[in-house]
Scaffold this motif. Structure first.
Motif, PDB file in Angstrom:
ATOM      1  N   SER A  67       0.824  -1.203   0.000  1.00  0.00           N
ATOM      2  CA  SER A  67       0.000   0.000   0.000  1.00  0.00           C
ATOM      3  C   SER A  67       0.861   1.256   0.000  1.00  0.00           C
ATOM      4  O   SER A  67       0.480   2.275  -0.566  1.00  0.00           O
ATOM      5  CB  SER A  67      -0.946  -0.010   1.199  1.00  0.00           C
ATOM      6  OG  SER A  67      -0.204   0.080   2.383  1.00  0.00           O
ATOM      7  N   GLN A 111       1.858   1.726  -3.439  1.00  0.00           N
ATOM      8  CA  GLN A 111       0.711   2.222  -4.190  1.00  0.00           C
ATOM      9  C   GLN A 111       0.602   3.748  -4.084  1.00  0.00           C
ATOM     10  O   GLN A 111       0.414   4.437  -5.073  1.00  0.00           O
ATOM     11  CB  GLN A 111      -0.558   1.572  -3.615  1.00  0.00           C
ATOM     12  CG  GLN A 111      -1.756   1.671  -4.507  1.00  0.00           C
ATOM     13  CD  GLN A 111      -1.995   0.377  -5.258  1.00  0.00           C
ATOM     14  OE1 GLN A 111      -1.894  -0.697  -4.705  1.00  0.00           O
ATOM     15  NE2 GLN A 111      -2.289   0.491  -6.534  1.00  0.00           N
ATOM     16  N   GLN A 146      -5.214  -1.313 -18.314  1.00  0.00           N
ATOM     17  CA  GLN A 146      -5.140  -2.611 -17.650  1.00  0.00           C
ATOM     18  C   GLN A 146      -4.221  -2.509 -16.442  1.00  0.00           C
ATOM     19  O   GLN A 146      -3.244  -1.786 -16.474  1.00  0.00           O
ATOM     20  CB  GLN A 146      -4.560  -3.659 -18.616  1.00  0.00           C
ATOM     21  CG  GLN A 146      -5.506  -4.012 -19.724  1.00  0.00           C
ATOM     22  CD  GLN A 146      -4.790  -4.596 -20.913  1.00  0.00           C
ATOM     23  OE1 GLN A 146      -3.565  -4.688 -20.921  1.00  0.00           O
ATOM     24  NE2 GLN A 146      -5.555  -4.970 -21.914  1.00  0.00           N
ATOM     25  N   PRO A 147      -4.566  -3.248 -15.398  1.00  0.00           N
ATOM     26  CA  PRO A 147      -3.710  -3.201 -14.227  1.00  0.00           C
ATOM     27  C   PRO A 147      -2.461  -4.078 -14.407  1.00  0.00           C
ATOM     28  O   PRO A 147      -2.515  -5.103 -15.081  1.00  0.00           O
ATOM     29  CB  PRO A 147      -4.591  -3.737 -13.109  1.00  0.00           C
ATOM     30  CG  PRO A 147      -5.709  -4.456 -13.767  1.00  0.00           C
ATOM     31  CD  PRO A 147      -5.773  -4.067 -15.196  1.00  0.00           C
ATOM     32  N   ARG A 170      -0.707  -3.233  -7.333  1.00  0.00           N
ATOM     33  CA  ARG A 170      -1.389  -3.465  -8.600  1.00  0.00           C
ATOM     34  C   ARG A 170      -1.853  -2.112  -9.105  1.00  0.00           C
ATOM     35  O   ARG A 170      -2.744  -1.491  -8.540  1.00  0.00           O
ATOM     36  CB  ARG A 170      -2.605  -4.357  -8.367  1.00  0.00           C
ATOM     37  CG  ARG A 170      -2.550  -5.690  -9.084  1.00  0.00           C
ATOM     38  CD  ARG A 170      -3.624  -6.596  -8.559  1.00  0.00           C
ATOM     39  NE  ARG A 170      -4.897  -6.417  -9.268  1.00  0.00           N
ATOM     40  CZ  ARG A 170      -5.159  -6.991 -10.435  1.00  0.00           C
ATOM     41  NH1 ARG A 170      -4.258  -7.732 -11.037  1.00  0.00           N
ATOM     42  NH2 ARG A 170      -6.332  -6.818 -11.026  1.00  0.00           N
ATOM     43  N   PRO A 229      -2.705   0.631 -12.528  1.00  0.00           N
ATOM     44  CA  PRO A 229      -3.039   0.679 -13.950  1.00  0.00           C
ATOM     45  C   PRO A 229      -1.773   0.921 -14.768  1.00  0.00           C
ATOM     46  O   PRO A 229      -0.913   1.722 -14.394  1.00  0.00           O
ATOM     47  CB  PRO A 229      -3.997   1.864 -14.060  1.00  0.00           C
ATOM     48  CG  PRO A 229      -4.504   2.079 -12.680  1.00  0.00           C
ATOM     49  CD  PRO A 229      -3.412   1.633 -11.764  1.00  0.00           C
TER      50      PRO A 229
END
Lengths: 355, 304, 392, 250
Positions: free
Chosen positions: B3, B6, B136-137, B144, B146
């Motif tokens: 995370s 991310q 698309q991821p 994960r 895009p």
């Protein structure tokens, strides 16, 4: 040397500028009154409100030379003061339940709301200005923009006090022309009085030659702050009156659109001239109105001539660019309108006199 | 771990967008002292060149159907062309005007572009499917994300490296850097002013087009006001980066993106709506403590 | 001061001249012909024109032909006030204003202060009525909270959704309204939980941070209540799907239409409430017939369900005028307020002296599956949302 | 006796030392000359004394009170005035307003500022120029306006940055007379930076010589005139120094 000591006071020498500008505004008002058309009346009300905004902007931008993108924030503050103080208590309870009790019960006339709006905006101008006026140039411009964006973000989300992005309605609508005319004339005179005051003189000196101004004892941040507060007050009062002209407020009304309209009018008119500020509004507004009539279609003989949609805005943009191309300092430059025979060609940059 | 990565990617991809925008603004400011408010409208125009003019709700795809290796250069070229055209037609005549006048002129030009688009395409936002394979991821270091985010970051870094070596290695780049630092002096030293300025506009336009491609494929929308937000953030980044400093603009762009993302992450739900107020508050703080910007360009400080 | 009074007197005279004119019935449209509201106002206005044409063909209203006057608000509030004044001065008996509450309100307020009925083309805020503009103001559409509540209850009952995520775009009142309705309904659904919430702004270039928060949940939620509108909606939906989030997405009517679906190829598990179907599969064949008529009149199919309220508006107003036997405001308002489940082409309509809006309505549920939207169900919330809850 | 004092002032720009441990004192009614070759740090020292530059080390004191760190406008209010090399007049304003600006900057009303400005123009001897736009003045008059502007509000100290640059012999002599009156009639302490060494030697009670940011000699004119150090470091050759001295002395 004798004549020197008998110079007329600054006020007397320069009073012709606000008088001429006021006369122009009165002329617009009389035309609207004579036409008897309510939409046209409303158009002229709009023009007077723009005059208040642009003149308010001029007080700071014109005298300090610092472009402010933030002044419409003060109009926003003032507009919401009008909402807080003039809407019927019952309606306020519904749309803005978070208001403190005394404010909830308050119901004052429009002119008092305008004064309160001006005072409230002036207070916040003082608070923001105390921090921002230390900055110069483009950093100051961006900081004022950040201030506008902050105010907008807060007013767009503070549900219980500003009803967030929703339009707050119930503000008594004032569709008579004269209060707006009076307010616009007052704004012009306030701007003029500031310009000829010692603070105005000091700030213009700091605008043209900051280093020498500091060496002349001028506290530049303080000089700017004074102008910021006065212009904030004018914008605040204008914002309150704007609310009364359409009967509602939303944060969106007082954001980028109005910011760029007012700045454009000021720059096209002539940034460092009070006459430029007023003429910028009158000329661009008249142009916009004329283009709108064309867009709505006018009958010439048996055929209707109408511009396709969008042409009005494009034409406005093109005309603005053209004016700036040929007069980079704006229509008035840094000159002011004066009596044609008036003496006093010794003080440019100060209302009432020409180069 | 995932995370945190991310959030880092989120911040980097938003920051990339602002950095590209800031670069486009800073390039022109460097050579002309012009804050180009039309930049946002050039971005919007670059998205609309993919569509055929029509006022219907359904977008009629025009250039948008090209394969990517034709589509990307086409859009970049259109951006550069529009930007250069704005220089030739409008800004050339404002070389000696004061910054406020230029700024309002650029705003008026942006207004003209926007309403021209409105005339052709109507004000209704249109949907486009731009480079759909990017939606698309992919999995990177436990996050994960895009594919488009990755590409945005990679493209930005690529552009930065490309631009840096261009400015360092080529004669043209040298002239442009000289002009950005001291335009009058550069002219005395034989820098060809028109060429440098047109070059700056072309690069800036191409950068606008790159933003248009990213925004277009990210949001799937063509909207006549879509460039405004990025333009404002880019403008702010340029200033807090230090007007005229390209590196500063890029750093500040990333910084703004990071602030916005981090605010969104750390603020409690009730305060999240006020995110922008916090972001702009941070901008004011930066300006107060570094009024000349994060990186001060040489020659911008006035001497007594 | 005398002059001020003179002006007041002059404007009142003008006003009464307009009221006194009884030979014709005039519908005044103070709507956006330019600017971004035009995209919403024009289709609804076209639909209204179709109903007006039908009435005129059938012999008119109270035996008179309906005339139409227009004024452009230019999607600008100050211009909106002027446009309102223009159509009133041109003798309008009813002032039709912009679809959106924010942009329609200035013209509606001018109508209110002139003692005329105002009708919002498709505003979905409770303030577009008694609670905001005033006692003579109505809206032809359904309240936004009904949409949020409808989707929550339907997803719970028919799709067995239990865990919900709430994603709000704070840009407009409409968006907040959808989420308000969702918030009202959710506690009434036994064992349904709100697993998280977040906000964004319509103009945000990226909602990556918001998506990261959703992905940080231990389990993907059954449904995401997405309270937003165009154009930010497309961007949000595209980014949600691009990040690999496959939860069902519940929306308000604002995302209706197939014109944007190309931006999110093969979109599935996506649900929208509509008053009538533009996809040719409305259970009511008359709607499909109307669509054909619309295409004939304007050259294109309706692009969203927001076309329909314009038709409903003229329909209910004309019925009220017919019943009152006059266009006089008080009488017409009284007749409108008597309407209880008045049937219209797009579902029943109710107006009361408390609410000039629909706080319960039959909605068709449109599912988009593999990029193809179609009606899959219809749903009416079990009870009207109480006015007190709408006023929160 | 009041004095303006620079106490071991050092200034460094990005590692480069512009001034190192400079000591300098100006007393009321005294005319102190500050000379040195280009780049010696004279203007930097004036900037330090007037608040435009904060010293990296050391301090500026007025009558023993520490001043460094105060903004230029506050130092001006304490009575330390200056002129600039480039003049820096408010070019778009008339001469009278140039003076008036300083008056209002010091807190006067416009009426009071105009009155003092008129008297000051008279005193400096340029009253007929009152209505001329400052930007249109010839060089010499510009200097006098700048001095007049700096004298508004009767400062205790006046720092003149190359006031005689580009002046003819007669003009420089008139300027010398004015500076004498400033020190004599107003009791103002004057610090004079000047390239015209002759003028300085002729006019000053005391002279400080700067080179490469450091004081290399200080003393009365006679001592400076004879100083081998000064001659060597400052002028390079002896012949160059003699010329201006003779010129003004004649």
């Amino acid at each position: 040397m004798a004549p020197r000591t008998q110079r007329r006071s600054v006020a007397l020498r320069t009073i012709s500028t606000p008088l001429i500008l006021a006369a122009l505004l009165v002329a617009f008002a009389l035309v609207a009154w004579a036409s008897g058309s309510r939409p046209f009346n409303q158009t002229v009300i709009d023009i007077f409100l723009q005059v208040i905004f642009v003149v308010g902007l001029y007080v700071f931008v014109g005298n300090s030379g610092v472009i402010s993108f933030g002044h419409i924030a003060f109009a926003c503050l003032g507009g919401y003061v009008a909402a807080w103080t003039t809407i019927k208590p019952m309606m306020k309870g519904i749309s803005m339940p978070g208001l403190p009790d005394w404010l909830m019960q308050l119901e004052i006339p429009f002119w008092a709301a305008a004064l309160a709006g001006g005072a409230f905006a002036a207070f916040w101008a003082l608070v923001f200005g105390a921090v921002l006026m230390r900055l110069s140039g483009i950093a100051a411009s961006i900081a004022t923009f950040a201030m506008l964006a902050m105010v907008n973000s807060i007013y767009s989300n503070w549900e219980s006090v500003t009803a967030a992005t929703s339009s707050v309605v119930g503000i008594p609508i004032l569709r008579v022309l004269w209060p707006y005319l009076v307010a616009a004339i007052l704004a012009v005179f306030a701007a003029w009085a500031y310009s000829i005051s010692r603070h105005g003189l000091a700030l213009r000196a700091a605008r043209d030659e900051p280093t020498a101004a500091a060496a002349s004892g001028i506290d530049i941040p303080r000089a700017r702050l004074i102008a910021f507060v006065i212009s904030g007050a004018i914008m605040g009062a204008g914002g309150a009156l704007y609310a009364h002209s359409i009967g509602l407020v939303t944060p969106d009304t007082y954001y980028l659109g109005l910011t760029f309209t007012t700045l454009s009018m000021l720059v096209v008119g002539g940034m460092s001239s009070l006459s430029g500020a007023v003429l910028g509004v009158l000329i661009l507004s008249s142009l916009i109105q004329a283009l709108r009539w064309l867009e709505a279609g006018i009958d010439i003989g048996t055929t209707t001539f109408a511009l396709p949609g969008g042409v009005q805005e494009i034409a406005l943009g093109v005309v603005m660019i053209a004016i700036l191309m040929f007069r980079p300092a704006g229509i008035m430059g840094n000159k002011e309108l004066t009596w044609p025979t008036g003496r006093g060609n010794d003080k440019p940059g100060e209302p009432g006199e020409t180069n | 771990m995932g995370s945190v990565m991310q959030v880092v990617f989120d911040a980097a991809s938003l920051g990339s967008l602002y950095a590209l925008g800031a670069l486009g603004i800073a390039l022109i400011f460097g050579v002309m002292r012009l804050v180009n408010f039309a930049h946002g409208d050039v971005i919007a125009a670059c998205v609309f060149v993919l569509l055929w003019p029509s006022v219907d709700a359904v977008a009629i795809v025009f250039a948008g159907n090209l394969p990517w290796f034709l589509l990307v250069p086409f859009v970049l070229a259109m951006g550069a062309a529009l930007s250069v055209a704005s220089e030739v037609v409008v800004f050339r005549r404002f070389r000696n005007a004061n910054p406020a006048t230029m700024m309002i002129a650029s705003f008026a030009l942006g207004f003209v572009i926007r309403y021209f688009l409105l005339m052709l395409y109507s004000s209704r936002p249109k949907s486009i499917s731009l480079l759909p394979t990017l939606s698309q991821p992919v999995e990177i270091m436990g996050a994960r994300i895009p594919l488009l985010q990755v590409i945005t970051i990679v493209v930005t870094i690529g552009v930065l490296f490309g631009l840096t070596s261009f400015l360092r290695r080529t004669r043209f780049g040298l002239e442009m850097r000289a002009a950005a630092e001291n335009f009058t002096m550069a002219r005395v030293l034989g820098v060809r002013a028109n060429r440098v300025i047109m070059g700056a506009f072309a690069l800036s336009g191409a950068l606008a087009a790159a933003i248009a491609l990213i925004l277009g494929s990210q949001t799937g929308t063509a909207n006549i006001v879509m460039g405004a937000n990025v333009m404002l953030m880019a403008f702010i980044a340029t200033v807090i980066g230090g007007m005229g400093s390209l590196a500063g603009a890029v750093i500040a762009g990333f910084l703004l993106g990071a602030i916005a993302v981090v605010m969104q992450v750390i603020l409690p739900p009730d305060a999240r709506a006020f995110r922008d107020a916090f972001v702009y508050g941070a901008v004011i703080l930066v300006l107060i403590f570094r009024p000349q910007g994060l990186l001060t360009a040489r020659g911008t400080k006035e001497r007594v | 001061m005398k002059r001020v009074i003179a002006v007041l007197a002059a404007s009142t005279c003008l006003g009464s001249a307009a009221f006194g004119d009884d030979d014709r019935i005039v519908v005044g449209f103070a709507t956006a012909e330019t600017g971004f509201m035009q995209a919403y106002d024009k289709p609804a206005q076209d639909a209204a024109m179709i109903r007006i044409a039908e009435i005129n063909e059938a012999g008119g209203l109270l035996g008179k032909q309906i005339e139409v006057v227009n004024a452009d608000t230019k999607t600008d509030r100050a211009e909106g006030a002027k446009a309102g004044l223009s159509v009133i001065d041109a003798g309008a008996d009813i002032v039709v204003v912009s679809c959106d509450y924010d942009f329609g309100a200035p013209a509606a307020l001018t109508a209110e202060s002139s003692g005329l009925i105002s009708f919002f083309l498709c505003a979905e805020s409770i303030k577009a009525g008694i609670q905001g503009v005033g006692p003579n103001s109505f809206s032809a559409s359904v309240l936004a909270p009904v949409q949020g509540a409808t989707m929550a209850q339907w997803a719970y009952e028919k799709k067995e959704a239990r865990s919900f995520y709430r994603l709000l775009d704070t840009w407009t009142e409409y968006n907040k309204g959808i989420c308000d309705g969702f918030d009202y309904m959710l506690p009434q659904l036994a064992d349904a939980t709100l697993v998280g919430e977040d906000t964004f702004l319509n103009e945000d270039a990226s909602i990556a941070a918001q998506i990261t928060r959703i992905k940080g949940l231990p389990e993907e939620p059954d449904a995401i209540m997405l309270c937003t509108m165009m154009p930010g909606a497309v961007s949000a939906i595209k980014q949600l799907r691009a990040a690999g989030i496959n939860s069902m997405i519940l929306n308000g009517s604002g995302v209706d239409g197939s014109y944007w679906l190309s931006a999110v190829p093969d979109l599935s598990n996506f649900y929208t409430p509509v008053q009538g179907s533009i996809y040719g599969d409305d259970p009511n064949a008359e709607v499909t017939a109307f669509n054909a008529k619309f295409k004939e009149a304007t050259g294109g199919d309706p692009s969203t369900q927001y076309t329909y309220p314009g038709y409903v508006m003229i329909d209910v107003w004309a019925k009220a005028v017919e019943r009152a036997g006059t266009t006089e405001t008080a009488a017409v308002v009284a007749e409108l307020e008597k309407m209880n489940a008045e049937p219209t082409l797009f579902g029943p309509r109710t107006f009361t002296s408390e609410l000039h809006h629909q706080n319960q309505a039959r909605y068709l549920i449109v599912e988009t599956n593999a990029g193809k939207p179609g009606v899959v169900d219809e749903w009416t919330i079990s009870a009207p949302i109480p006015v007190a809850d709408l006023m929160k | 006796m009041s004095d303006l004092h620079a106490d071991k002032v050092s200034v460094a720009f990005a590692g480069l030392r512009a001034l190192s441990e400079v000591d300098l004192t100006v007393s009321s009614g005294q005319i102190v000359g500050l000379i040195g070759p280009n780049g010696a740090g004279k203007t930097t020292l004036v900037n330090v004394l007037t608040g435009f530059q904060t010293p990296t080390e050391g301090a500026v004191t007025l009558d023993g009170q520490r001043l460094s760190g105060l903004k230029p406008n506050l130092l001006r209010r304490r009575g330390i005035a200056r002129t600039f090399q480039g003049g820096r007049l408010f070019r778009d304003l008339p001469v009278i307003d140039n003076l008036e600006v300083t008056g209002v900057g010091l807190g006067q009303s416009r009426r009071a500022a105009i009155a003092e400005a008129e008297a000051m123009l008279e005193w400096v001897g340029i009253a007929p120029l009152a209505s001329r736009i400052a930007g249109t003045l010839p060089y010499t008059d510009e200097r006098r306006v700048a001095i007049g502007r700096a004298l508004m509000g009767r400062p205790k100290y006046l720092l003149l940055d190359e006031p005689a640059a580009g002046m003819s012999g007669q003009e420089a002599a008139d300027l010398s007379a004015l500076i004498r009156r400033i020190a004599g009639e107003m009791g103002c302490g004057v610090l004079l930076i000047e390239h015209n060494v002759g003028l300085v030697l002729n006019l000053c009670d005391h002279i400080v010589v700067l080179d490469s940011g450091a004081v290399i000699e200080t003393g009365p004119p006679a001592q400076i005139r004879d100083s081998e150090t000064v001659r060597h470091a400052y002028m390079g050759t002896a012949t160059d120094t003699d010329l201006p001295v003779l010129e003004v002395g004649a």
